[in-house]
Design a protein around this motif. Sequence first.
Motif, PDB file in Angstrom:
ATOM      1  N   VAL B  30      33.761  35.737  47.948  1.00 50.80           N
ATOM      2  CA  VAL B  30      34.761  36.746  48.303  1.00 50.80           C
ATOM      3  C   VAL B  30      35.067  36.527  49.779  1.00 50.80           C
ATOM      4  CG1 VAL B  30      35.239  39.216  48.527  1.00 50.80           C
ATOM      5  CG2 VAL B  30      33.835  38.392  46.628  1.00 50.80           C
ATOM      6  N   VAL B  31      36.292  36.140  50.085  1.00 47.37           N
ATOM      7  CA  VAL B  31      36.599  35.740  51.451  1.00 47.37           C
ATOM      8  C   VAL B  31      37.772  36.543  51.987  1.00 47.37           C
ATOM      9  CG1 VAL B  31      37.969  33.769  50.599  1.00 47.37           C
ATOM     10  CG2 VAL B  31      37.103  33.728  52.943  1.00 47.37           C
ATOM     11  N   PHE B  96      29.177  35.887  47.296  1.00 49.99           N
ATOM     12  CA  PHE B  96      29.050  35.806  48.749  1.00 49.99           C
ATOM     13  C   PHE B  96      30.283  36.390  49.428  1.00 49.99           C
ATOM     14  CE2 PHE B  96      26.090  32.689  47.208  1.00 49.99           C
ATOM     15  CZ  PHE B  96      25.000  32.863  48.052  1.00 49.99           C
ATOM     16  N   GLY B  97      30.062  37.288  50.348  1.00 46.38           N
ATOM     17  CA  GLY B  97      31.151  37.834  51.158  1.00 46.38           C
ATOM     18  C   GLY B  97      31.240  37.038  52.450  1.00 46.38           C
ATOM     19  N   THR B  98      32.269  36.217  52.556  1.00 43.00           N
ATOM     20  CA  THR B  98      32.323  35.193  53.594  1.00 43.00           C
ATOM     21  C   THR B  98      33.400  35.493  54.624  1.00 43.00           C
ATOM     22  OG1 THR B  98      31.628  33.609  51.940  1.00 43.00           O
ATOM     23  CG2 THR B  98      32.628  32.713  53.925  1.00 43.00           C
ATOM     24  N   PRO B  99      33.086  35.334  55.924  1.00 41.87           N
ATOM     25  CA  PRO B  99      34.113  35.573  56.942  1.00 41.87           C
ATOM     26  C   PRO B  99      35.297  34.634  56.768  1.00 41.87           C
ATOM     27  CG  PRO B  99      32.065  34.711  57.934  1.00 41.87           C
ATOM     28  CD  PRO B  99      31.804  34.943  56.487  1.00 41.87           C
ATOM     29  N   GLY B 100      36.467  35.124  57.128  1.00 43.17           N
ATOM     30  CA  GLY B 100      37.687  34.358  56.915  1.00 43.17           C
ATOM     31  C   GLY B 100      37.832  33.147  57.822  1.00 43.17           C
ATOM     32  N   VAL B 120      40.302  36.034  47.271  1.00 39.11           N
ATOM     33  CA  VAL B 120      40.789  36.264  48.627  1.00 39.11           C
ATOM     34  C   VAL B 120      41.140  37.743  48.732  1.00 39.11           C
ATOM     35  CG1 VAL B 120      42.541  35.702  50.351  1.00 39.11           C
ATOM     36  CG2 VAL B 120      41.673  33.916  48.837  1.00 39.11           C
ATOM     37  N   LEU B 121      40.377  38.454  49.544  1.00 40.48           N
ATOM     38  CA  LEU B 121      40.638  39.879  49.749  1.00 40.48           C
ATOM     39  C   LEU B 121      41.682  40.003  50.854  1.00 40.48           C
ATOM     40  CD1 LEU B 121      37.472  42.184  49.834  1.00 40.48           C
ATOM     41  CD2 LEU B 121      39.470  42.317  48.352  1.00 40.48           C
ATOM     42  N   VAL B 122      42.719  40.751  50.551  1.00 45.32           N
ATOM     43  CA  VAL B 122      43.858  40.843  51.458  1.00 45.32           C
ATOM     44  C   VAL B 122      44.045  42.284  51.905  1.00 45.32           C
ATOM     45  CG1 VAL B 122      46.368  40.735  51.492  1.00 45.32           C
ATOM     46  CG2 VAL B 122      45.071  38.829  50.561  1.00 45.32           C
ATOM     47  N   ASP B 123      44.219  42.445  53.201  1.00 40.72           N
ATOM     48  CA  ASP B 123      44.459  43.746  53.809  1.00 40.72           C
ATOM     49  C   ASP B 123      45.930  43.760  54.242  1.00 40.72           C
ATOM     50  OD1 ASP B 123      44.668  45.906  55.515  1.00 40.72           O
ATOM     51  OD2 ASP B 123      42.767  45.506  56.550  1.00 40.72           O
ATOM     52  N   THR B 124      46.712  44.676  53.685  1.00 38.47           N
ATOM     53  CA  THR B 124      48.156  44.646  53.987  1.00 38.47           C
ATOM     54  C   THR B 124      48.455  45.003  55.444  1.00 38.47           C
ATOM     55  OG1 THR B 124      48.382  46.929  53.236  1.00 38.47           O
ATOM     56  CG2 THR B 124      48.880  45.194  51.627  1.00 38.47           C
ATOM     57  N   VAL B 146      44.039  36.538  44.294  1.00 32.37           N
ATOM     58  CA  VAL B 146      44.223  37.417  45.447  1.00 32.37           C
ATOM     59  C   VAL B 146      43.997  38.858  45.008  1.00 32.37           C
ATOM     60  CG1 VAL B 146      45.899  38.291  47.121  1.00 32.37           C
ATOM     61  CG2 VAL B 146      45.827  35.844  46.589  1.00 32.37           C
ATOM     62  N   ALA B 147      43.142  39.570  45.723  1.00 32.05           N
ATOM     63  CA  ALA B 147      42.923  40.987  45.462  1.00 32.05           C
ATOM     64  C   ALA B 147      43.376  41.771  46.690  1.00 32.05           C
ATOM     65  CB  ALA B 147      41.454  41.265  45.159  1.00 32.05           C
ATOM     66  N   VAL B 148      44.231  42.746  46.466  1.00 31.63           N
ATOM     67  CA  VAL B 148      44.786  43.529  47.567  1.00 31.63           C
ATOM     68  C   VAL B 148      44.062  44.868  47.614  1.00 31.63           C
ATOM     69  CG1 VAL B 148      46.895  44.458  48.575  1.00 31.63           C
ATOM     70  CG2 VAL B 148      47.011  42.444  47.098  1.00 31.63           C
ATOM     71  N   ASN B 149      43.396  45.093  48.712  1.00 29.04           N
ATOM     72  CA  ASN B 149      42.704  46.345  48.943  1.00 29.04           C
ATOM     73  C   ASN B 149      43.704  47.360  49.452  1.00 29.04           C
ATOM     74  OD1 ASN B 149      40.097  46.699  48.379  1.00 29.04           O
ATOM     75  ND2 ASN B 149      39.317  46.148  50.384  1.00 29.04           N
ATOM     76  N   THR B 150      43.722  48.531  48.860  1.00 30.22           N
ATOM     77  CA  THR B 150      44.699  49.508  49.359  1.00 30.22           C
ATOM     78  C   THR B 150      44.009  50.501  50.279  1.00 30.22           C
ATOM     79  OG1 THR B 150      44.372  50.510  47.200  1.00 30.22           O
ATOM     80  CG2 THR B 150      46.444  49.378  47.577  1.00 30.22           C
ATOM     81  N   PHE B 151      44.280  50.351  51.555  1.00 35.38           N
ATOM     82  CA  PHE B 151      43.779  51.292  52.552  1.00 35.38           C
ATOM     83  C   PHE B 151      44.843  52.369  52.770  1.00 35.38           C
ATOM     84  CE2 PHE B 151      41.327  47.474  53.404  1.00 35.38           C
ATOM     85  CZ  PHE B 151      40.062  47.986  53.600  1.00 35.38           C
ATOM     86  N   PRO B 152      44.387  53.598  53.003  1.00 41.34           N
ATOM     87  CA  PRO B 152      45.342  54.702  53.108  1.00 41.34           C
ATOM     88  C   PRO B 152      46.404  54.471  54.206  1.00 41.34           C
ATOM     89  CG  PRO B 152      43.052  55.480  53.348  1.00 41.34           C
ATOM     90  CD  PRO B 152      43.003  54.020  53.112  1.00 41.34           C
ATOM     91  N   ASP B 153      46.004  53.818  55.290  1.00 44.40           N
ATOM     92  CA  ASP B 153      46.960  53.632  56.385  1.00 44.40           C
ATOM     93  C   ASP B 153      47.667  52.279  56.323  1.00 44.40           C
ATOM     94  OD1 ASP B 153      44.492  52.473  56.773  1.00 44.40           O
ATOM     95  OD2 ASP B 153      44.641  52.492  58.959  1.00 44.40           O
TER      96      ASP B 153
END
Lengths: 131, 206
Positions: B30-31, B96-100, B120-124, B146-153
């Motif tokens: 997981v990167v 494994f959670g790996t730094p980008g 690939v975890l993506v932060d919008t 690609v997995a998009v994490n939805t953050f409130p902001d």
Amino acid sequence: MIPPQRRRRPAGPEEDPPPEPCGKNPQRLYVLTGAADHGERAELDLVTLIVARADPPAAAQPEQAAVLRLCANPLSVAELSAYLNLPYSVVTVLLTELLTAGLVQARAPIVRQALPDRSLLEAVMHGLQRL
Amino acid sequence: MDFKGSDTITGPRTEDHLPHTAQAAVKIVVVGGFGVGKTTMVGSVSEIRPLTTEETMTQAGVGVDDDYGSRSKTATTVAMDFGRISITDQLVLYLFGTPGQERFWFLWNGLFEGALGAVVLVDTRRLEVSFEVMDRLEERGVPFIVAVNTFPDGPRYPLDDLRSALDLGPDIPVVECDARRRASSRDVLMTLMRFLHSLATTGALT
Ligand SMILES: Nc1nc2c(ncn2[C@@H]2O[C@H](COP(=O)(O)OP(=O)(O)OP(=O)(O)O)[C@@H](O)[C@H]2O)c(=O)[nH]1
Ligand SMILES: [Mg+2]
């Protein structure tokens, strides 16, 4: 709202050399290990499973004895590094010594293949479904 | 080195022991960039409390062998969190959670090379961070979704806009997720596995 745009690179010819691992970085970075760094290193992966084959001999160094105790049941190299609180590279040096001495057994991981094994992928899916 | 002697080492809890029948492991990476939710995702699906493996490195131009403790030397510790899921009595999956930043990847030899695939975890809020990651995975021939994490902001984009912004082929799955929820993280992994399975079926994997 328009997101920023990425441009995929066209797939280059096969012979293209892989990019320098640190090409973007002017300063190369080096792993810190102990003195054994220049010696032979066993082929170990983060998820190679290590199992002890014997009790720690009386003469074993404390680090080696700790590895042998932790590996009474199979344990990955990554887990060993975490529990021992030692860098991965140091653990591979320790394990190389233990493998040479025949005190541990290494069970190699299943790595990605050009032709993936579909039954393996299906097994993983079944396992995940049970979560 | 902070080895404290074998008396102080706490190993896995008894219930975390792998059976002796465990023959082999596979791994998924997981990167993503800083704070995107890598550790959260690994932890939400792991059967063990997430663990950390660390590596220390120094920079070039400075001798590695001499004078370990010198203050003038820049030593950086890079940490990688990981978790575990038992698949069968014989097979174990590690996540494994790996730094980008690619310059850290070499620290763990074969981290990506042997992996079944990557998420690939993506932060919008910081989409650009993931561009580089995807370039590198494509170069290395590592299949990914690609997995998009939805953050409130964070800004919300339709998935199709994201797909074209990320310049992804039509076959690469793009999904939304909440890494804090086990079911959601599990679905992300299932999406990756189905994608890998389709590649295996069509023989598209090189
Ligand atoms: N809303 C929301 N918050 C999340 C999600 N995933 C993670 N978070 C939060 O985001 C913060 C950072 O998550 P981490 O899992 O530590 O991120 P990371 O990628 O491991 O971060 P670094 O290791 O520091 O790079 C935490 O406060 C999480 O609770 C998500 O899917 N949705
Ligand atoms: Mg983290």
